[in-house]
Design a protein around this motif. Structure first.
Motif, PDB file in Angstrom:
ATOM      1  N   ARG A  29     -71.854  48.205  12.147  1.00  0.00           N
ATOM      2  CA  ARG A  29     -73.109  48.963  11.276  1.00  0.00           C
ATOM      3  C   ARG A  29     -73.416  50.136  12.224  1.00  0.00           C
ATOM      4  O   ARG A  29     -73.593  51.353  11.517  1.00  0.00           O
ATOM      5  CB  ARG A  29     -74.237  48.041  11.082  1.00  0.00           C
ATOM      6  CG  ARG A  29     -75.283  48.657   9.889  1.00  0.00           C
ATOM      7  CD  ARG A  29     -76.607  48.145  10.189  1.00  0.00           C
ATOM      8  NE  ARG A  29     -76.684  46.644  10.036  1.00  0.00           N
ATOM      9  CZ  ARG A  29     -77.844  45.970  10.245  1.00  0.00           C
ATOM     10  NH1 ARG A  29     -78.921  46.564  10.445  1.00  0.00           N
ATOM     11  NH2 ARG A  29     -77.674  44.710  10.296  1.00  0.00           N
ATOM     12  N   SER A 133     -84.323  52.687  13.584  1.00  0.00           N
ATOM     13  CA  SER A 133     -85.562  52.467  12.781  1.00  0.00           C
ATOM     14  C   SER A 133     -86.663  53.451  12.855  1.00  0.00           C
ATOM     15  O   SER A 133     -87.359  53.785  11.954  1.00  0.00           O
ATOM     16  CB  SER A 133     -86.120  51.051  13.467  1.00  0.00           C
ATOM     17  OG  SER A 133     -85.302  49.949  13.098  1.00  0.00           O
ATOM     18  N   ASP A 146     -77.489  55.276   5.356  1.00  0.00           N
ATOM     19  CA  ASP A 146     -78.238  54.347   4.405  1.00  0.00           C
ATOM     20  C   ASP A 146     -79.374  54.117   5.145  1.00  0.00           C
ATOM     21  O   ASP A 146     -79.368  53.266   6.252  1.00  0.00           O
ATOM     22  CB  ASP A 146     -77.081  53.242   4.149  1.00  0.00           C
ATOM     23  CG  ASP A 146     -77.952  52.409   3.070  1.00  0.00           C
ATOM     24  OD1 ASP A 146     -79.103  52.367   2.762  1.00  0.00           O
ATOM     25  OD2 ASP A 146     -77.064  51.547   2.282  1.00  0.00           O
ATOM     26  N   PRO A 147     -80.558  54.393   4.226  1.00  0.00           N
ATOM     27  CA  PRO A 147     -81.904  53.763   5.148  1.00  0.00           C
ATOM     28  C   PRO A 147     -82.069  52.426   5.013  1.00  0.00           C
ATOM     29  O   PRO A 147     -82.674  51.750   5.965  1.00  0.00           O
ATOM     30  CB  PRO A 147     -82.954  54.632   4.089  1.00  0.00           C
ATOM     31  CG  PRO A 147     -82.201  55.384   3.157  1.00  0.00           C
ATOM     32  CD  PRO A 147     -80.661  54.909   3.145  1.00  0.00           C
ATOM     33  N   ASN A 148     -81.118  51.761   4.225  1.00  0.00           N
ATOM     34  CA  ASN A 148     -81.410  50.205   4.257  1.00  0.00           C
ATOM     35  C   ASN A 148     -80.620  49.380   5.592  1.00  0.00           C
ATOM     36  O   ASN A 148     -80.919  48.314   5.719  1.00  0.00           O
ATOM     37  CB  ASN A 148     -80.615  49.509   2.950  1.00  0.00           C
ATOM     38  CG  ASN A 148     -81.571  50.038   1.763  1.00  0.00           C
ATOM     39  OD1 ASN A 148     -82.845  49.977   1.884  1.00  0.00           O
ATOM     40  ND2 ASN A 148     -80.748  50.547   0.918  1.00  0.00           N
ATOM     41  N   TRP A 149     -79.912  50.495   6.117  1.00  0.00           N
ATOM     42  CA  TRP A 149     -79.321  49.839   7.598  1.00  0.00           C
ATOM     43  C   TRP A 149     -80.430  49.575   8.717  1.00  0.00           C
ATOM     44  O   TRP A 149     -80.155  48.580   9.461  1.00  0.00           O
ATOM     45  CB  TRP A 149     -78.365  50.914   8.314  1.00  0.00           C
ATOM     46  CG  TRP A 149     -77.044  51.175   7.412  1.00  0.00           C
ATOM     47  CD1 TRP A 149     -76.554  50.235   6.480  1.00  0.00           C
ATOM     48  CD2 TRP A 149     -76.334  52.260   7.441  1.00  0.00           C
ATOM     49  NE1 TRP A 149     -75.106  50.786   6.311  1.00  0.00           N
ATOM     50  CE2 TRP A 149     -75.085  52.108   6.617  1.00  0.00           C
ATOM     51  CE3 TRP A 149     -76.383  53.365   8.022  1.00  0.00           C
ATOM     52  CZ2 TRP A 149     -74.157  53.049   6.511  1.00  0.00           C
ATOM     53  CZ3 TRP A 149     -75.180  54.496   8.115  1.00  0.00           C
ATOM     54  CH2 TRP A 149     -74.170  54.112   7.176  1.00  0.00           C
ATOM     55  N   HIS A 151     -84.702  48.773   9.459  1.00  0.00           N
ATOM     56  CA  HIS A 151     -86.117  48.509   8.922  1.00  0.00           C
ATOM     57  C   HIS A 151     -87.190  49.452   9.257  1.00  0.00           C
ATOM     58  O   HIS A 151     -86.837  50.049  10.597  1.00  0.00           O
ATOM     59  CB  HIS A 151     -86.482  46.934   9.196  1.00  0.00           C
ATOM     60  CG  HIS A 151     -86.858  46.861  10.836  1.00  0.00           C
ATOM     61  ND1 HIS A 151     -85.883  46.302  11.469  1.00  0.00           N
ATOM     62  CD2 HIS A 151     -87.956  47.044  11.505  1.00  0.00           C
ATOM     63  CE1 HIS A 151     -86.205  46.535  12.744  1.00  0.00           C
ATOM     64  NE2 HIS A 151     -87.562  46.776  12.734  1.00  0.00           N
ATOM     65  N   LYS A 152     -88.166  49.695   8.812  1.00  0.00           N
ATOM     66  CA  LYS A 152     -88.886  50.892   9.046  1.00  0.00           C
ATOM     67  C   LYS A 152     -90.024  50.062  10.237  1.00  0.00           C
ATOM     68  O   LYS A 152     -90.393  48.864   9.793  1.00  0.00           O
ATOM     69  CB  LYS A 152     -90.052  51.368   7.812  1.00  0.00           C
ATOM     70  CG  LYS A 152     -89.224  52.392   6.980  1.00  0.00           C
ATOM     71  CD  LYS A 152     -90.269  53.131   6.172  1.00  0.00           C
ATOM     72  CE  LYS A 152     -89.574  54.363   5.630  1.00  0.00           C
ATOM     73  NZ  LYS A 152     -90.445  55.056   4.615  1.00  0.00           N
TER      74      LYS A 152
END
Length: 202
Positions: A29, A133, A146-149, A151-152
């Motif tokens: 990833r 992040s 991909d922002p889902n890679w 967590h904020k």
């Protein structure tokens, strides 16, 4: 450093535990993100942990990564591929300094030897996860992928109070301090007086 021999005994046991923390799926990833973020020019690592280490070891890919997350002036002006050990370690240090200025905490940072000598590549993964992040959280238009890679991160929610509000708060007694409402000394004996014991039996 480059000619470091194998570990034995306790050192080998410790190294084995560190190696087990390394995540192969996370490696894939992070590689995907770095290439998406920096472009195909950074190349691609050979499969496996050693291939990933060698890809990042000279510091060039890491420096390209931190530069790609800066919209204005690039934090690292000169990125140069070199076969010299001290030059490679210097570039890794430049990346770590730039990452700290970007907002990565010291506890999330790997040490130069963790990458260069391969002592703790799981720590390198942790730093890159924290960097991803932070980039997603900032949402300043520099993040690619991909922002889902990632967590904020939770951000500080700072509240501002006026002088009047602060003064009002001083006169309020918090419930956790208890209350003296209804307190009375009725029925208590005075200090120094003996307690009266009455015997009502005949």
């Amino acid at each position: 450093m480059a000619n470091k021999g194998p570990s034995y005994g306790l050192s080998r046991e410790v190294q084995s535990k560190i190696d087990k923390k390394y995540d192969q799926d996370l490696e894939e990833r992070l590689t995907e993100w770095i290439i998406a973020q920096c472009g195909a020019g950074v190349g691609q690592p050979e499969a496996g942990k050693t291939g990933w280490q060698n890809w990042l070891k000279d510091g060039c890919v890491l420096c390209e990564l931190i530069n790609s997350l800066s919209s204005g002036n690039k934090p690292i002006r000169k990125i140069q591929s070199s076969g010299m050990a001290f030059k490679q370690m210097e570039q890794i240090s430049q990346f770590l300094n730039a990452a700290e200025k970007y907002g990565i905490t010291k506890t999330d940072m790997f040490q130069t030897v963790d990458l260069w000598e391969g002592k703790d590549l799981a720590a390198v993964q942790r730093t890159l996860m924290a960097l991803g992040s932070m980039a997603v959280t900032r949402d300043d238009g520099t993040y690619r992928g991909d922002p889902n890679w990632f967590h904020k991160k939770s951000m500080e929610n700072r509240r501002e109070f006026s002088e009047d509000q602060l003064n009002e708060g001083k006169s309020v007694i918090g419930l956790q301090m208890g209350t003296n409402k209804g307190a009375s000394q009725a029925g208590m004996t005075g200090y120094g007086r003996p307690r009266q014991i009455l015997n009502n039996n005949p």
